[in-house]
Design a protein around this motif. Structure first.
Motif, PDB file in Angstrom:
ATOM      1  N   MET A   1       0.824  -1.194   0.000  1.00  0.00           N
ATOM      2  CA  MET A   1       0.000   0.000   0.000  1.00  0.00           C
ATOM      3  C   MET A   1       0.864   1.252   0.000  1.00  0.00           C
ATOM      4  O   MET A   1       0.571   2.200  -0.710  1.00  0.00           O
ATOM      5  N   ASN A   2       1.928   1.269   0.762  1.00  0.00           N
ATOM      6  CA  ASN A   2       2.810   2.435   0.808  1.00  0.00           C
ATOM      7  C   ASN A   2       3.458   2.697  -0.538  1.00  0.00           C
ATOM      8  O   ASN A   2       3.604   3.850  -0.938  1.00  0.00           O
ATOM      9  N   ASP A   3       3.863   1.637  -1.234  1.00  0.00           N
ATOM     10  CA  ASP A   3       4.497   1.809  -2.546  1.00  0.00           C
ATOM     11  C   ASP A   3       3.549   2.486  -3.528  1.00  0.00           C
ATOM     12  O   ASP A   3       3.946   3.385  -4.260  1.00  0.00           O
ATOM     13  N   ARG A   4       2.310   2.052  -3.532  1.00  0.00           N
ATOM     14  CA  ARG A   4       1.330   2.654  -4.445  1.00  0.00           C
ATOM     15  C   ARG A   4       1.107   4.122  -4.125  1.00  0.00           C
ATOM     16  O   ARG A   4       0.996   4.952  -5.023  1.00  0.00           O
ATOM     17  N   ALA A   5       1.030   4.444  -2.853  1.00  0.00           N
ATOM     18  CA  ALA A   5       0.831   5.840  -2.452  1.00  0.00           C
ATOM     19  C   ALA A   5       2.022   6.694  -2.885  1.00  0.00           C
ATOM     20  O   ALA A   5       1.842   7.818  -3.359  1.00  0.00           O
ATOM     21  N   LEU A   6       3.238   6.169  -2.733  1.00  0.00           N
ATOM     22  CA  LEU A   6       4.431   6.925  -3.133  1.00  0.00           C
ATOM     23  C   LEU A   6       4.488   7.128  -4.641  1.00  0.00           C
ATOM     24  O   LEU A   6       4.864   8.196  -5.121  1.00  0.00           O
ATOM     25  N   ILE A   7       4.108   6.115  -5.394  1.00  0.00           N
ATOM     26  CA  ILE A   7       4.101   6.242  -6.853  1.00  0.00           C
ATOM     27  C   ILE A   7       3.060   7.275  -7.282  1.00  0.00           C
ATOM     28  O   ILE A   7       3.326   8.135  -8.123  1.00  0.00           O
ATOM     29  N   LYS A   8       1.880   7.220  -6.673  1.00  0.00           N
ATOM     30  CA  LYS A   8       0.843   8.197  -6.989  1.00  0.00           C
ATOM     31  C   LYS A   8       1.285   9.601  -6.571  1.00  0.00           C
ATOM     32  O   LYS A   8       1.059  10.570  -7.295  1.00  0.00           O
ATOM     33  N   VAL A  19      -0.375  18.240  -4.666  1.00  0.00           N
ATOM     34  CA  VAL A  19      -1.034  16.937  -4.563  1.00  0.00           C
ATOM     35  C   VAL A  19      -2.334  17.105  -3.780  1.00  0.00           C
ATOM     36  O   VAL A  19      -2.506  18.062  -3.028  1.00  0.00           O
ATOM     37  N   SER A  20      -3.222  16.156  -3.926  1.00  0.00           N
ATOM     38  CA  SER A  20      -4.505  16.234  -3.216  1.00  0.00           C
ATOM     39  C   SER A  20      -4.279  16.101  -1.712  1.00  0.00           C
ATOM     40  O   SER A  20      -3.307  15.481  -1.260  1.00  0.00           O
ATOM     41  N   ASP A  21      -5.184  16.674  -0.945  1.00  0.00           N
ATOM     42  CA  ASP A  21      -5.089  16.607   0.511  1.00  0.00           C
ATOM     43  C   ASP A  21      -5.164  15.163   1.002  1.00  0.00           C
ATOM     44  O   ASP A  21      -4.463  14.769   1.926  1.00  0.00           O
ATOM     45  N   ALA A  22      -6.020  14.366   0.367  1.00  0.00           N
ATOM     46  CA  ALA A  22      -6.175  12.966   0.776  1.00  0.00           C
ATOM     47  C   ALA A  22      -4.887  12.185   0.549  1.00  0.00           C
ATOM     48  O   ALA A  22      -4.464  11.404   1.410  1.00  0.00           O
ATOM     49  N   LEU A  23      -4.266  12.382  -0.595  1.00  0.00           N
ATOM     50  CA  LEU A  23      -3.012  11.673  -0.881  1.00  0.00           C
ATOM     51  C   LEU A  23      -1.904  12.148   0.043  1.00  0.00           C
ATOM     52  O   LEU A  23      -1.123  11.348   0.555  1.00  0.00           O
ATOM     53  N   PHE A  24      -1.840  13.458   0.290  1.00  0.00           N
ATOM     54  CA  PHE A  24      -0.825  13.975   1.195  1.00  0.00           C
ATOM     55  C   PHE A  24      -0.993  13.368   2.585  1.00  0.00           C
ATOM     56  O   PHE A  24      -0.021  12.958   3.215  1.00  0.00           O
ATOM     57  N   ALA A  25      -2.227  13.287   3.058  1.00  0.00           N
ATOM     58  CA  ALA A  25      -2.494  12.701   4.375  1.00  0.00           C
ATOM     59  C   ALA A  25      -2.092  11.227   4.407  1.00  0.00           C
ATOM     60  O   ALA A  25      -1.533  10.748   5.405  1.00  0.00           O
ATOM     61  N   GLU A  26      -2.350  10.508   3.319  1.00  0.00           N
ATOM     62  CA  GLU A  26      -1.966   9.093   3.255  1.00  0.00           C
ATOM     63  C   GLU A  26      -0.448   8.936   3.340  1.00  0.00           C
ATOM     64  O   GLU A  26       0.064   8.130   4.106  1.00  0.00           O
ATOM     65  N   LEU A  31       5.325   8.622   6.430  1.00  0.00           N
ATOM     66  CA  LEU A  31       6.588   9.330   6.245  1.00  0.00           C
ATOM     67  C   LEU A  31       6.658  10.523   7.194  1.00  0.00           C
ATOM     68  O   LEU A  31       5.642  11.155   7.479  1.00  0.00           O
ATOM     69  N   SER A  32       7.861  10.852   7.622  1.00  0.00           N
ATOM     70  CA  SER A  32       8.060  12.058   8.436  1.00  0.00           C
ATOM     71  C   SER A  32       8.016  13.281   7.518  1.00  0.00           C
ATOM     72  O   SER A  32       8.056  13.158   6.291  1.00  0.00           O
ATOM     73  N   ASP A  33       7.959  14.469   8.111  1.00  0.00           N
ATOM     74  CA  ASP A  33       7.981  15.697   7.314  1.00  0.00           C
ATOM     75  C   ASP A  33       9.208  15.740   6.408  1.00  0.00           C
ATOM     76  O   ASP A  33       9.117  16.079   5.230  1.00  0.00           O
TER      77      ASP A  33
END
Length: 59
Positions: A1-8, A19-26, A31-33
Motif C-alpha cells: 500500500m505504501n508503494d502505491r501511495a508513493l508512486i501516486k 497533490v490532493s489533501d487525501a493523498l498527502f495525508a496518506e 513518512l516524516s515531514d
C-alpha cells in the motif's frame, strides 16, 4: 500500500504543483515531514529533468 501511495504521490508532483489533501495525508501517515520533502524534491527534479529536451552542446 505504501508503494502505491508513493508512486501516486510522485506522479501528482510531476503532473501538477500540488497533490490532493487525501493523498498527502496518506503519505504523511507513514513518512516524516523530512521524508515527504525529500520525496517531493526528488519527484519534482526527476520530472523536470525528464521533461527537458536533451542538451546538444553538453559534453
Amino acid at each position: 500500500m505504501n508503494d502505491r501511495a508513493l508512486i501516486k504521490f510522485a506522479a501528482e508532483v510531476v503532473a501538477q504543483p500540488r497533490v490532493s489533501d487525501a493523498l498527502f495525508a496518506e503519505v504523511r501517515g507513514f513518512l516524516s515531514d523530512r521524508e515527504v520533502v525529500r520525496r517531493f524534491r526528488f519527484a519534482a527534479v526527476t520530472g523536470l529533468s525528464a521533461a527537458l529536451p536533451p542538451c546538444s552542446t553538453c559534453p
